[in-house]
Structures are given as structure tokens and as C-alpha cells.
Design a protein around this motif. Structure first.
Motif, PDB file in Angstrom:
ATOM      1  N   ALA A  19      63.705  27.643   5.829  1.00 16.17           N
ATOM      2  CA  ALA A  19      62.930  26.961   6.872  1.00 16.17           C
ATOM      3  C   ALA A  19      61.638  27.683   7.201  1.00 16.17           C
ATOM      4  O   ALA A  19      60.661  27.071   7.636  1.00 16.17           O
ATOM      5  CB  ALA A  19      63.777  26.813   8.133  1.00 16.17           C
ATOM      6  N   HIS A  20      61.605  28.992   6.970  1.00 12.77           N
ATOM      7  CA  HIS A  20      60.434  29.794   7.330  1.00 12.77           C
ATOM      8  C   HIS A  20      59.572  30.140   6.114  1.00 12.77           C
ATOM      9  O   HIS A  20      58.461  30.651   6.262  1.00 12.77           O
ATOM     10  CB  HIS A  20      60.914  31.084   8.004  1.00 12.77           C
ATOM     11  CG  HIS A  20      59.876  31.820   8.776  1.00 12.77           C
ATOM     12  ND1 HIS A  20      59.051  31.230   9.713  1.00 12.77           N
ATOM     13  CD2 HIS A  20      59.498  33.132   8.743  1.00 12.77           C
ATOM     14  CE1 HIS A  20      58.242  32.140  10.233  1.00 12.77           C
ATOM     15  NE2 HIS A  20      58.479  33.300   9.656  1.00 12.77           N
ATOM     16  N   ALA A  21      60.071  29.842   4.917  1.00 12.75           N
ATOM     17  CA  ALA A  21      59.463  30.385   3.705  1.00 12.75           C
ATOM     18  C   ALA A  21      58.135  29.745   3.332  1.00 12.75           C
ATOM     19  O   ALA A  21      57.280  30.394   2.735  1.00 12.75           O
ATOM     20  CB  ALA A  21      60.441  30.269   2.539  1.00 12.75           C
ATOM     21  N   ALA A  22      57.948  28.466   3.642  1.00  9.05           N
ATOM     22  CA  ALA A  22      56.708  27.779   3.272  1.00  9.05           C
ATOM     23  C   ALA A  22      55.675  27.793   4.401  1.00  9.05           C
ATOM     24  O   ALA A  22      54.627  27.156   4.278  1.00  9.05           O
ATOM     25  CB  ALA A  22      57.003  26.338   2.849  1.00  9.05           C
ATOM     26  N   GLU A  23      55.980  28.501   5.505  1.00  6.51           N
ATOM     27  CA  GLU A  23      55.073  28.604   6.656  1.00  6.51           C
ATOM     28  C   GLU A  23      54.716  27.224   7.220  1.00  6.51           C
ATOM     29  O   GLU A  23      53.575  26.958   7.581  1.00  6.51           O
ATOM     30  CB  GLU A  23      53.796  29.373   6.284  1.00  6.51           C
ATOM     31  CG  GLU A  23      54.012  30.846   6.039  1.00  6.51           C
ATOM     32  CD  GLU A  23      54.398  31.631   7.287  1.00  6.51           C
ATOM     33  OE1 GLU A  23      54.099  31.165   8.408  1.00  6.51           O
ATOM     34  OE2 GLU A  23      55.016  32.697   7.154  1.00  6.51           O
ATOM     35  N   LEU A  24      55.703  26.369   7.301  1.00  3.83           N
ATOM     36  CA  LEU A  24      55.498  25.016   7.825  1.00  3.83           C
ATOM     37  C   LEU A  24      56.319  24.748   9.079  1.00  3.83           C
ATOM     38  O   LEU A  24      56.312  23.629   9.592  1.00  3.83           O
ATOM     39  CB  LEU A  24      55.862  23.982   6.752  1.00  3.83           C
ATOM     40  CG  LEU A  24      54.847  23.809   5.614  1.00  3.83           C
ATOM     41  CD1 LEU A  24      55.514  23.200   4.388  1.00  3.83           C
ATOM     42  CD2 LEU A  24      53.687  22.951   6.068  1.00  3.83           C
ATOM     43  N   ASP A  25      57.040  25.743   9.570  1.00  5.63           N
ATOM     44  CA  ASP A  25      57.956  25.545  10.696  1.00  5.63           C
ATOM     45  C   ASP A  25      57.237  25.656  12.030  1.00  5.63           C
ATOM     46  O   ASP A  25      56.156  26.230  12.136  1.00  5.63           O
ATOM     47  CB  ASP A  25      59.113  26.535  10.625  1.00  5.63           C
ATOM     48  CG  ASP A  25      58.645  27.974  10.422  1.00  5.63           C
ATOM     49  OD1 ASP A  25      57.706  28.189   9.643  1.00  5.63           O
ATOM     50  OD2 ASP A  25      59.228  28.882  11.041  1.00  5.63           O
ATOM     51  N   ASP A  26      57.855  25.112  13.052  1.00  8.45           N
ATOM     52  CA  ASP A  26      57.189  24.951  14.354  1.00  8.45           C
ATOM     53  C   ASP A  26      56.976  26.275  15.073  1.00  8.45           C
ATOM     54  O   ASP A  26      57.455  27.333  14.658  1.00  8.45           O
ATOM     55  CB  ASP A  26      57.947  23.948  15.232  1.00  8.45           C
ATOM     56  CG  ASP A  26      59.359  24.402  15.604  1.00  8.45           C
ATOM     57  OD1 ASP A  26      59.731  25.545  15.312  1.00  8.45           O
ATOM     58  OD2 ASP A  26      60.110  23.587  16.175  1.00  8.45           O
TER      59      ASP A  26
END
Length: 442
Positions: free
Chosen positions: A83-90
Motif C-alpha cells: 500500500a505504501h510502495a508506489a507512493e500513492l497512499d493517502d
């Protein structure tokens, strides 16, 4: 009453009241956005390496988006990392915190294990966001000087979500939060230096939170004054000697999160937004002589890389992300491909970019994340754009349609249009889902 006891009492008392429509809808949006980040994140080198290292084969929980079986701890760890790996999380802006990655990962793992309803799952997400964000606010900006709040405070959010699904009473809920504190970790040096370890912070937080809640449910006791005690979390990680948690549910923090519009560090966003506006106004890449970026101090410390060569370095580079925005017209996954990282046009702009702190913009943080981009062309003419907030922040939010568009851009390339469409429909209708097992990831 200690801080963790007050937080637990709040959570348990909230069970008597249905989620209001706006809070419920915000929780649904948070989950949709989490999946939008996790699906592409699951295919990043960091997430793949961890999955291969652990090689899960069985258990009541599922990996996302494959649906592969895993035990509850491993599912939380791997899904939280993805969830954090692509730097797209809130983001919860005012606390330098990514609440969704660890909190929703923990909630999914435990909800799978219990086969909870969609509404119980959404309540757990809401409570996890609330408790995590309020603790993050309590330790304040001082905590973020050295610690990665998502890895540290995210452990509390994950523990709260898991404890809510397990229906722990107030005493054991408080125990879960107390245990979470002593397992919290995540150092900023991990992403200030070349590394692919940053996503592990969110994954570890999700796993540790789940362990804390499961253990507390069976009677393992934590130190109830672990937040405010003389050697507790507040003092140890932020020098806060009078830690207090305030504002619970007023409003619920899940209603005030930032949805990421770009696939990079949030500290670059205001500058990227400004660059995209200048591009839309007709500033041409070929005419640019130099670029000046003025922003707040934390952004320059965390995202100040001047010569990034790897995707994880480029995501933390103001110079690179602004250059990519000007050349490509967006800073999504495409901006971090090998082709983009070696694009002569982007590399040329990076070398002609200067980044500095603007004291007035620095004073606005953390409540505002501002940046000014000034471009001078080869004729000496300057073009400037100031962004006092970021696209996706609570004061400039993405609409439901824009959030759907984000999902539709990021998820179908990995799952296919049909499977992604079915999944999107199920996620937007989570309040009516009777059992989480009916949410089909295959």
C-alpha cells in the motif's frame, strides 16, 4: 485515566452509534483509494521481494490483489507494504502521516480472519484513522524530525482497527494500544538515503498492530501510561512531556485526509501542481533556461535530492518531479519508468533546477504545504506560480469521480478492465456487504 484508556473508551463508546453518512462515505473513499495504491504497489520491487522472502501459502487472510491465502500477520505485513510502495497512499496532512497504508491493511487482514461485514470493516477503518491521527497530532512536528510517522504512529492505527474488529472491551483495547507503542518503529534515514526499505515501515506497522490487538485480546498487558509516561512514546520520540490526545471525533479524521494526485512524496505536490499549471498556461519545455522552487523546510530535507537515478530516489526529489511534470504532463507511474528516469529532457531540467526554503511558506506548515515555482525562459522572461495548498488536500479535495478516475487509471493495467470494474463496484458498495469473504479478489 491514561491516554490509551481514554482512546479505548472513546472507541468502545462509539459502537453504540451508527456511522453518519458522511463518515461512512469517507471511509469507503479511503478504502477505494487504498486499493488504488496497493494494486500497483504490489508489483513494485520492494513488495515483490518481501512476498518472495515470506512465501505465504495458507491462512484465513488474503493478499491483495492476488487473493493468495496467508496468515493474518503476513497478510497485514505484505498488504501494508504494498500500500505504501508506489507512493500513492493517502495523507493526514497536519500530522505528517499516511494513515491508510497500515490501518486498512490491518483491517483487511483481521476482517478476512473473522469474515466481518462491510460495515464492521468500515467502522474499524474509521476508528483506526481516528486514533492514529490523533496520536500523530499529539506528538506533533517534533516527532517527524527523525521518525517516520507512518511506521510509528501507524502501529496505533492498525492496532485500533484490529481491536475494533475483535470487539475488545475497553480494558483490552487500551492494552492493544499500549502494546502497539512498544513495537512502533520507522526511521527517516531509511528514505533520506538510497534504500527500498521505506514501504516496510507501513507493513511492519500493520503487522505489529494486528499482533498487539490479538495478544491483548488474550490477556497480554501493556503499560497503560506508555504514551505520556516519563520514558514513554511522547518523551522518547518527540520530547513531549505533557502528551494529551484531544478532538476525538470532532470531526472524524477519515473525513479530512489528502488523496494523492501524484505518485511521489507528498512534500513535492505543491511544486508539482504549480509546474503543471505553468505548463497548462503554455510554458514550453524547450524554452526553459532555469527553474526555481521555493517551499517549506521539511520538503527540502525530505525531497531535496538533486541527482536521482532510481525510482525511489526520484519520488523524493522536488527537482525531478517538477521536471517530469513539465515534460510528461503528469507525475504518475510512468514518471518513474527507466525511460523517464533517463529522458534527456527531464534530466536537463533537473540540472537547471534550484530548490530553497521560503521562510514565509515554511511558517505555514503543517497546516498548509505550499510551494512557488518560478521558470525563466531563454529570453530572460520569468513565469511564476504559487500554490498554497495541494491538489487532493482537504481544502482542494478530489471529487468521487476523480477518485474513480484514479482507480481506473491505476488498477485495470494490473487486473484487467473486467476484474477491476467488478472490484470497484464491490468496494463502493462496502456498506451493504454481508461478509468480507464475498469480496472476490480473483
Amino acid at each position: 485515566m491514561t491516554a490509551v484508556e481514554a482512546l479505548a473508551e472513546f472507541a468502545v463508546t462509539q459502537r453504540r452509534t451508527p456511522l453518519t453518512a458522511d463518515v461512512r462515505h469517507a471511509a469507503v473513499r479511503a478504502v477505494v483509494d487504498w486499493v488504488s495504491a496497493t494494486v500497483p504497489g504490489s508489483e513494485t520491487p520492494a513488495a515483490r521481494a518481501l512476498t518472495e522472502a515470506l512465501a505465504p501459502t495458507s491462512g484465513p487472510a488474503r493478499l491483495i490483489p492476488s487473493g493468495r491465502a496467508a496468515d493474518v500477520r503476513t497478510a497485514a505485513l505484505l498488504n501494508g507494504t504494498a500500500a505504501h510502495a508506489a507512493e500513492l497512499d493517502d495523507i493526514y496532512r497536519d500530522a505528517f502521516y499516511h494513515p491508510g497504508a497500515p490501518t486498512v491493511a490491518a483491517a483487511f487482514a483481521v476482517a478476512d480472519q473473522l469474515d466481518s461485514s462491510g460495515m464492521d470493516f468500515l467502522r474499524a477503518v474509521t476508528i483506526g484513522y481516528e486514533i492514529g491521527a490523533r496520536i500523530a497530532l499529539a506528538v506533533g512536528p517534533a516527532h517527524y524530525r527523525n521518525w517516520h510517522t507512518t511506521g510509528t504512529v501507524g502501529t496505533f492505527g492498525a492496532a485500533a482497527a484490529a481491536a475494533e474488529l475483535l470487539r475488545l472491551d475497553a480494558d483490552r483495547f487500551a492494552g492493544a494500544l499500549a502494546l502497539a507503542a512498544t513495537m512502533a518503529a520507522g526511521l527517516q534515514q531509511t528514505f533520506r538515503s538510497p534504500s527500498t526499505g521505506k514501504p516496510l515501515h507501513a507493513g511492519h506497522a500493520a503487522e505489529a498492530g494486528v499482533v498487539a490487538a490479538l495478544a491483548a485480546g488474550k490477556g497480554l498487558a501493556g503499560a497503560l501510561d506508555v504514551l505520556e509516561g516519563p520514558a514513554g512514546f511522547g518523551v522518547a520520540t518527540a520530547g513531549v512531556t505533557d502528551l494529551t490526545v484531544t478532538g476525538l471525533g470532532d470531526p472524524f479524521c477519515v473525513t479530512a485526509t489528502t488523496v494523492k494526485y501524484h505518485a511521489c512524496c507528498g512534500h513535492t505536490f505543491a511544486a508539482v501542481d504549480a509546474a503543471l499549471e505553468l505548463r497548462a498556461d503554455g510554458v514550453g519545455v524547450d524554452d526553459i533556461a532555469d527553474i526555481e522552487i521555493e517551499t517549506y523546510g521539511t520538503a527540502t530535507r525530505v525531497a531535496g535530492r538533486t541527482d536521482p537515478r532510481e525510482p525511489d530516489e526520484a519520488r523524493f526529489s522536488l527537482a525531478y518531479t517538477v521536471a517530469a511534470a513539465l515534460v510528461l504532463g503528469s507525475v504518475r507511474l510512468r514518471a518513474f519508468t527507466p525511460e523517464a528516469l533517463t529522458d534527456p529532457a527531464i534530466r536537463g531540467l533537473v540540472t537547471r533546477t534550484t530548490v530553497r526554503i521560503d521562510p514565509e511558506l515554511d511558517e505555514l506548515t503543517p497546516g498548509r504545504r505550499a510551494a512557488r515555482v518560478r521558470i525563466t525562459d531563454r529570453n530572460g522572461v520569468s513565469y511564476e506560480r504559487l500554490r498554497l495548498t495541494r491538489r487532493g488536500d482537504p481544502d482542494d479535495p478530489l471529487s468521487d469521480q476523480e477518485l474513480r478516475d484514479k482507480f481506473d487509471e491505476l488498477v485495470p493495467p494490473f487486473l484487467g478492465p473486467s476484474r477491476a470494474g467488478t472490484l470497484a463496484h464491490a468496494l463502493w458498495n462496502l456498506p451493504s456487504l454481508a461478509r468480507m469473504s464475498a469480496l472476490d479478489w480473483r
